[in-house]
Write a protein that holds these residues in place. Structure first.
Motif, PDB file in Angstrom:
ATOM      1  N   VAL A 146       0.767  -1.152   0.005  1.00 19.35           N
ATOM      2  CA  VAL A 146       0.052  -0.054   0.054  1.00 19.35           C
ATOM      3  C   VAL A 146       1.102   1.243  -0.135  1.00 19.35           C
ATOM      4  O   VAL A 146       0.476   2.304  -0.756  1.00 19.35           O
ATOM      5  CB  VAL A 146      -0.823  -0.009   1.235  1.00 19.35           C
ATOM      6  N   HIS A 147       2.041   1.157   0.744  1.00 19.75           N
ATOM      7  CA  HIS A 147       3.027   2.345   0.629  1.00 19.75           C
ATOM      8  C   HIS A 147       3.365   2.610  -0.578  1.00 19.75           C
ATOM      9  O   HIS A 147       3.303   3.743  -1.083  1.00 19.75           O
ATOM     10  CB  HIS A 147       3.917   2.019   1.718  1.00 19.75           C
ATOM     11  N   THR A 148       3.803   1.680  -1.369  1.00 18.68           N
ATOM     12  CA  THR A 148       4.325   1.967  -2.800  1.00 18.68           C
ATOM     13  C   THR A 148       3.315   2.542  -3.658  1.00 18.68           C
ATOM     14  O   THR A 148       3.503   3.406  -4.209  1.00 18.68           O
ATOM     15  CB  THR A 148       4.824   0.503  -3.519  1.00 18.68           C
ATOM     16  N   VAL A 149       1.993   1.981  -3.426  1.00 20.16           N
ATOM     17  CA  VAL A 149       0.707   2.289  -4.205  1.00 20.16           C
ATOM     18  C   VAL A 149       0.577   3.675  -4.030  1.00 20.16           C
ATOM     19  O   VAL A 149       0.222   4.560  -4.889  1.00 20.16           O
ATOM     20  CB  VAL A 149      -0.353   1.305  -4.066  1.00 20.16           C
ATOM     21  N   ILE A 150       0.813   4.365  -2.637  1.00 23.09           N
ATOM     22  CA  ILE A 150       0.491   5.773  -2.122  1.00 23.09           C
ATOM     23  C   ILE A 150       1.481   6.802  -3.086  1.00 23.09           C
ATOM     24  O   ILE A 150       1.077   7.478  -3.537  1.00 23.09           O
ATOM     25  CB  ILE A 150       0.342   5.819  -0.867  1.00 23.09           C
ATOM     26  N   ILE A 151       2.684   6.145  -2.831  1.00 23.92           N
ATOM     27  CA  ILE A 151       3.547   6.922  -3.688  1.00 23.92           C
ATOM     28  C   ILE A 151       3.371   7.094  -5.180  1.00 23.92           C
ATOM     29  O   ILE A 151       3.408   8.016  -5.967  1.00 23.92           O
ATOM     30  CB  ILE A 151       5.154   6.115  -3.597  1.00 23.92           C
ATOM     31  N   ASN A 152       2.952   5.932  -5.766  1.00 20.46           N
ATOM     32  CA  ASN A 152       2.719   5.985  -7.292  1.00 20.46           C
ATOM     33  C   ASN A 152       1.670   6.677  -7.627  1.00 20.46           C
ATOM     34  O   ASN A 152       1.670   7.578  -8.391  1.00 20.46           O
ATOM     35  CB  ASN A 152       2.267   4.673  -7.841  1.00 20.46           C
ATOM     36  N   THR A 153       0.473   6.806  -6.570  1.00 16.13           N
ATOM     37  CA  THR A 153      -0.503   7.485  -7.016  1.00 16.13           C
ATOM     38  C   THR A 153      -0.167   9.271  -6.905  1.00 16.13           C
ATOM     39  O   THR A 153      -0.729   9.890  -7.665  1.00 16.13           O
ATOM     40  CB  THR A 153      -1.752   7.266  -5.903  1.00 16.13           C
ATOM     41  N   LEU A 154       0.715   9.388  -5.731  1.00 15.76           N
ATOM     42  CA  LEU A 154       1.256  11.004  -5.757  1.00 15.76           C
ATOM     43  C   LEU A 154       1.967  11.133  -6.967  1.00 15.76           C
ATOM     44  O   LEU A 154       2.023  12.429  -7.592  1.00 15.76           O
ATOM     45  CB  LEU A 154       1.988  10.947  -4.569  1.00 15.76           C
ATOM     46  N   ILE A 155       2.717  10.154  -7.423  1.00 20.77           N
ATOM     47  CA  ILE A 155       3.595  10.411  -8.754  1.00 20.77           C
ATOM     48  C   ILE A 155       2.584  10.807  -9.875  1.00 20.77           C
ATOM     49  O   ILE A 155       2.912  11.713 -10.502  1.00 20.77           O
ATOM     50  CB  ILE A 155       4.472   9.266  -8.850  1.00 20.77           C
ATOM     51  N   TYR A 156       1.562   9.963 -10.023  1.00 25.40           N
ATOM     52  CA  TYR A 156       0.546  10.261 -11.273  1.00 25.40           C
ATOM     53  C   TYR A 156      -0.125  11.510 -11.011  1.00 25.40           C
ATOM     54  O   TYR A 156      -0.218  12.362 -11.643  1.00 25.40           O
ATOM     55  CB  TYR A 156      -0.404   9.023 -11.170  1.00 25.40           C
ATOM     56  N   GLY A 157      -0.523  11.632  -9.776  1.00 26.04           N
ATOM     57  CA  GLY A 157      -1.341  12.925  -9.320  1.00 26.04           C
ATOM     58  C   GLY A 157      -0.529  13.966  -9.551  1.00 26.04           C
ATOM     59  O   GLY A 157      -0.786  14.991 -10.332  1.00 26.04           O
ATOM     60  N   VAL A 158       0.467  14.277  -8.594  1.00 22.20           N
ATOM     61  CA  VAL A 158       0.947  15.544  -8.573  1.00 22.20           C
ATOM     62  C   VAL A 158       2.138  15.675  -9.725  1.00 22.20           C
ATOM     63  O   VAL A 158       2.247  16.814 -10.320  1.00 22.20           O
ATOM     64  CB  VAL A 158       1.879  15.497  -7.243  1.00 22.20           C
ATOM     65  N   GLY A 159       2.546  14.675 -10.297  1.00 27.44           N
ATOM     66  CA  GLY A 159       3.706  14.596 -11.301  1.00 27.44           C
ATOM     67  C   GLY A 159       2.913  15.268 -12.472  1.00 27.44           C
ATOM     68  O   GLY A 159       3.447  16.244 -13.084  1.00 27.44           O
ATOM     69  N   SER A 160       2.039  14.599 -12.918  1.00 29.63           N
ATOM     70  CA  SER A 160       1.451  14.763 -14.056  1.00 29.63           C
ATOM     71  C   SER A 160       0.659  16.328 -14.034  1.00 29.63           C
ATOM     72  O   SER A 160       0.753  16.999 -15.000  1.00 29.63           O
ATOM     73  CB  SER A 160       0.394  13.971 -14.745  1.00 29.63           C
TER      74      SER A 160
END
Lengths: 273, 433, 323
Positions: free
Chosen positions: C96-110
């Motif tokens: 879940v921790h990995t997935v939260i980080i990914n979600t932030l990359i997708y959201g904030v990064g894009s």
């Protein structure tokens, strides 16, 4: 001289940008014109003229019927969104009482609700009230889920309309409700174009809701119809590509037609007055 | 002002009314299947019943066969109409949502889960005329200990490995009978084809292919040999380190370069093209896949072989279970009509037709078939068939664990020992329920 | 003659001030009239929308909330309340921790890239050059295509075997690269694809912002001898602040909920290495038959997105006001 030079540079950079952005669509185009057996690189346009994918996609997915269904659903939903959205935005933009701020929050936070957590309860509700497989049900669903965005944009747009206009109308003796219809509504044209483009597009492209709530073959929408090409054992990528291209044409036309208003629409909501 | 407001509201009203009207013909015949008056048959005065039916296939030839059978049925029974729907990619999810809402089609496919997943929702079909005709291999799979029959099995799975017959002949390779022979055959093909052919193809995106591998080879490793772990698995005394060689076998294939290099990102739907281009020798998928290959390479000869053995002294076996089935929702408002349709499907001609098109063995006895794989099924008629490993020995919910763990294994994010340990904890968690 | 309209939509002749003076009106009616004139009476206008939201979003949402406290498998009729076990499991799960980080990359990064490039493109296409409408259309079209289709188009480009990009790589190095397999790379690829798709919307928002800025400001600045750089940071950028807010909020929510592109490109894999909260939730719900955990994840996602959007809204609005 300097001006012209700069213009030329801008044109060239613009073309490079366009070129980069068009690559995926170029690939989509080559794939859509290729026979399944053609194993050549996706960069290469086929040396033969092959439209079989378009014909097969149209026939196998019953795209004629799907276009009709999707069209009816999209048009009905968008009209209702415009009506409910513009109505709701007016008090929220003009009379920001504590209550109305909360209501606004409720509307906008619906953008955030993850669709999957509500899927099963929603499905149960639809079965219970007999909304399954009806245009009526799916339209109301789209209206509800797209309203957030419409209310968000309408509210910020109405916020930029000078209040002096309202006051002038009040002096003429209009009620506040009347004022909305007389003064505000006609001014909403540009932002309405924006909302039409954005909402029509997401309803046109919807997959999840149509899949679960329209489960009769003759009520299928375009995306659901096209998804039948993704089989377990093979994906008819040529058909999918051809179908996607055909599905995108109406959206592209609407965009080009409304483009001028679109820009104005966000503009009024987007610049400090 | 008055005018504008009037038109505005009138438009809104009209739309609501219009959308309500236009949906009425649809809403009447919704999910549960309700009664419609037969249009155009005013004289008959007979009510028309609509059955809803959902099947999880997408292959063109097979959907056509279903349609023809249903058409034949409605011609014989003009007072019944069938709302037949096909969906393969979204089928399982749609059915789960439908079960949750207790709103199922009258008739639907149980694709291997008649008892475990759909069981509570299915009508008992033991009194149907075809029930006694179920084949010996499938009868127990769809019958429980009280004798309830859950589904009509149109075709049953008899899974081994599909293979490119011409390629094995070309390299002078006998059909491998043990896992080691299979690896040796693979190495030979890889080498002599100059690397063009990578014998096995799995997909990490459609990770059920990896699950399928593990499920199919778990049987020869743990169940089919004389000395086996079957009982231990059932009574909970299983030593999970016995699972490690299964994970190891997958890694062996990968290390020898026998699995497609892009295994983590390949898609199952790209397999037919690769197989047709002779880039793949063995395919761990159902025979429906053959049509997709023939669409590209019409003359390629494809055969089926049983799963090689993994324990010394053991023989190859098939993994069996339901493939295409039809079951009836127990709360259907049209139980009788639904059973009637099943009876129509159970006619030998129709059974043979589905079997021939799907190239799976029929689920009823005394059905004569003739298709590309018939000679192979006849040749291997005496090979033992064991039910799918996970359906018997693993708790419900483990399938996805198997698929995901297998992928992690191939991605190098899990060792075979960790694989077994993870299987153990998940099984314990799910068994507690 | 029967009335066509409810009274509140009728034109109110009697409201004209001159009539108010001459006519003797009973007190009670005057009070009601005042009420009719008060802003509160306008709130009927959002009632239809509110009703729809209550029925189709908030009622199911709260029902769904309850699922997170059960051990439900997502389809059977059997379910037990197990308190906050699912939340405990969720928080102790390293995936879940990995997935939260990914979600932030997708959201904030894009969101970051969409706005940077959106602004650059808008500046480029605002005034100069020929064929700017054409370029605008090209940049915007991806936003029109359904995201799942966009995912498949990019799969054609990125796939190992016969992918368009790998054709080029092979031409140079002789060996294709499996771009989507490495979780260190594929997360960023997914972010880029999402940026590519919705860049057009950010561009349009900025374009319209730019066109709303009066030329007078620039002329005045020019007279003061401001450099183009100065002009951008002192005039253009501050005046675009509201456009930035709209664009950032829409992109953030879209990016944090990202689903289709991931499903088409990597299906969240290998394992859960490139999954977002949306795709992981979907897999837990349907494949893992762990609806309780999936619902907890959904609620976490709701909280996360709310927190991020509210925080950014707060800072952006403050910036707008301070200008």
């Amino acid at each position: 001289m300097k001006q012209r030079k700069r213009a030329a540079v801008y044109t060239i950079v613009g073309l490079i940008v366009a070129l980069v952005h068009i690559v995926p669509f170029y690939i989509l185009l080559t794939v859509s014109f290729k026979d399944l057996r053609d194993m050549s690189s996706k960069w290469v346009f086929p040396g033969y003229w092959f439209t079989g994918n378009f014909v097969s996609a149209w026939q196998n997915a019953h795209l004629g019927r799907a276009f009709l269904n999707t069209g009816v659903i999209t048009v009905l939903s968008v009209v209702l969104i415009l009506i409910f959205g513009s109505l709701a935005a007016f008090p929220l933009a003009r009379y920001q009482s504590r209550l109305n701020k909360w209501v606004y929050g409720i509307f906008v936070s619906a953008l955030i609700v993850p669709p999957l957590t509500i899927l099963v309860p929603l499905y149960k509700l639809f079965v219970d009230i007999g909304f399954m497989n009806t245009y009526f049900g799916i339209v109301l669903l789209h209206v509800t889920f797209q309203l957030s965005m419409a209310i968000f944009l309408y509210t910020s747009f109405i916020g930029t309309i000078p209040r002096e206009l309202d006051e002038a109308a009040m002096i003429d003796g209009a009620t506040k409700t009347g004022m909305f219809f007389r003064i505000i509504l006609p001014l909403l044209k540009p932002v309405t174009a924006t909302i039409v483009i954005m909402n029509a597009n997401s309803i046109w492209n919807d997959y999840q809701f149509s899949l679960f709530f329209l489960q009769k073959p003759d009520s299928r929408t375009i995306t659901v119809a096209l998804s039948s090409f993704f089989g377990e054992n093979s994906a008819q990528i040529g058909w999918i590509a051809a179908g996607s291209l055909m599905a995108a044409i109406p959206s592209i036309l609407v965009y080009i037609l409304l483009q001028k208003y679109f820009v104005d629409g966000i503009a009024a909501g987007a610049v400090k007055g | 002002m008055r005018k504008r407001a009037f038109w505005f509201l009138a438009l809104a009203m009209l739309l609501v009314i219009f959308s309500g009207c236009s949906s009425r013909p649809d809403s009447g015949s919704g999910n549960g299947g309700s009664v419609e008056t037969g249009s155009g048959k005013i004289g008959s005065g007979k009510a028309k019943t609509t059955l809803s039916m959902m099947v999880n296939i997408s292959d063109e030839s097979l959907t056509k066969a279903y349609r023809e059978i249903v058409d034949g049925f409605t011609k014989e029974n003009p007072d019944i109409s069938v709302n037949l729907q096909f969906d393969s990619t979204g089928y399982e999810n749609t059915m789960k949502v439908k079960m949750a809402a207790n709103d199922l089609p009258d008739i639907f496919d149980t694709h291997g889960w008649a008892k475990l997943r759909y069981g509570d929702y299915l009508a008992d079909l033991r009194d149907e005329p075809w029930a006694s005709q179920l084949t010996d291999t499938i009868r127990d799979v769809v019958t429980d200990k009280d004798g309830k029959v859950y589904a009509l099995v149109l075709t049953e799975a008899k899974d081994g490995l599909l293979y490119n017959v011409g390629m094995l002949e070309k390299y002078g390779i006998e059909v491998p009978r043990t896992f080691d022979e299979m690896v040796a055959a693979g190495e030979k093909i890889k080498k002599e084809s100059g690397g063009k052919t990578t014998p096995f193809y799995l997909s990490g995106i459609d990770d059920s292919m990896i699950g399928q591998y593990l499920d199919n080879f778990a049987n020869p490793l743990l169940i089919t040999a004389k000395d086996n772990d079957g009982d231990a698995l059932l009574n909970g005394s299983f030593d999970w380190s016995h699972m490690t060689p299964l994970a190891q076998s997958l890694l062996t294939l990968q290390k020898q370069g026998l699995i497609n290099e892009d295994v983590l990102t390949a898609k199952r739907s790209d397999l037919p093209a690769a197989f047709a281009a002779e880039k793949v020798t063995f395919a761990l998928v159902g025979p429906a896949f053959m049509d997709s290959v023939h669409e590209i390479a019409p003359d390629m000869k494809i055969g089926i072989m049983p799963v090689p053995s993994m324990v010394a002294g053991d023989e190859p076996t098939f993994a069996g279970g339901e493939r295409n089935t039809l079951a009836v929702w127990k709360d259907s408002k049209h139980l009788d009509e639904a059973k009637k349709l099943l009876q129509y499907f159970a006619k030998p001609d129709n059974m043979a037709k589905l079997s021939n098109v799907s190239k799976n063995p029929p689920g009823l006895k005394d059905v004569k078939t003739d298709h590309e794989l018939t000679p192979y099924y006849e040749k291997y008629a005496n090979i033992r068939v064991f039910p799918y490993f996970d359906r018997v020995y693993l708790p419900n919910g483990m399938w996805d664990v198997l698929c995901k763990n297998g992928t992690e294994l191939l991605a190098g994010r899990m060792t075979p020992e960790q694989f077994s340990a993870s299987m153990k904890t998940e099984v314990e968690r799910l068994s507690k329920k | 003659m029967p009335r066509f309209l409810p009274p509140w939509l009728e034109e109110r002749e009697e409201m004209k001030p001159d009539m108010m003076v001459t006519e003797a009106v009973p007190r009670k009616t005057a009070g009601m009239r005042r009420l009719a004139q008060s802003p509160v009476m306008l709130n009927w206008m959002y009632l239809p929308a509110l009703l729809l939201f209550a029925v189709f979003i908030y009622y199911p949402f709260f029902r769904g909330l309850l699922i997170s406290f059960t051990d439900w498998d997502g389809y059977s009729q059997a379910l037990h309340y197990i308190g906050i076990d699912n939340y405990k499991r969720m928080l102790s799960d390293s995936r879940v921790h990995t997935v939260i980080i990914n979600t932030l990359i997708y959201g904030v990064g894009s969101t970051l890239f969409q706005n940077i490039f959106g602004l650059l493109y808008a500046l480029l296409l605002n005034k100069h050059g020929k064929g700017k409408t054409f370029v605008r259309v090209i940049v915007y079209i991806p936003a029109i295509v359904s995201p799942i289709i966009m995912g498949y188009i990019w799969y054609f480009l990125l796939q190992y075997n016969g992918g368009a990009i790998n054709d080029i790589i092979t031409a140079f190095t002789g060996k294709p690269v499996n771009l989507l397999a490495d979780p260190k790379v594929n997360v960023w690829i997914i972010m880029v694809v999402n940026t590519y798709q919705f860049l057009g919307i950010a561009m349009m928002i900025f374009l319209s912002g730019l066109q709303g800025i009066s030329k007078d400001y620039y002329e005045a600045a020019e007279m003061d001898g401001a450099t183009p750089f100065n002009r951008f940071f002192n005039i253009t950028f501050p005046l675009l602040a509201p456009a930035l807010t709209t664009s950032i909020i829409l992109n953030l929510i879209g990016g944090l909920k990202l689903f289709d592109v991931i499903a088409a490109l990597t299906n969240g894999g290998p394992g859960y290495a490139s999954a977002s909260l949306s795709t992981m939730m979907y897999q837990l719900y349907f494949a893992r038959q762990d609806a309780g955990l999936a619902a907890s994840l959904g609620n976490l996602m709701f909280l996360l997105i709310t927190a991020i959007s509210l925080t950014s809204l707060y800072f952006l609005r403050r910036k707008e006001l301070s200008q």
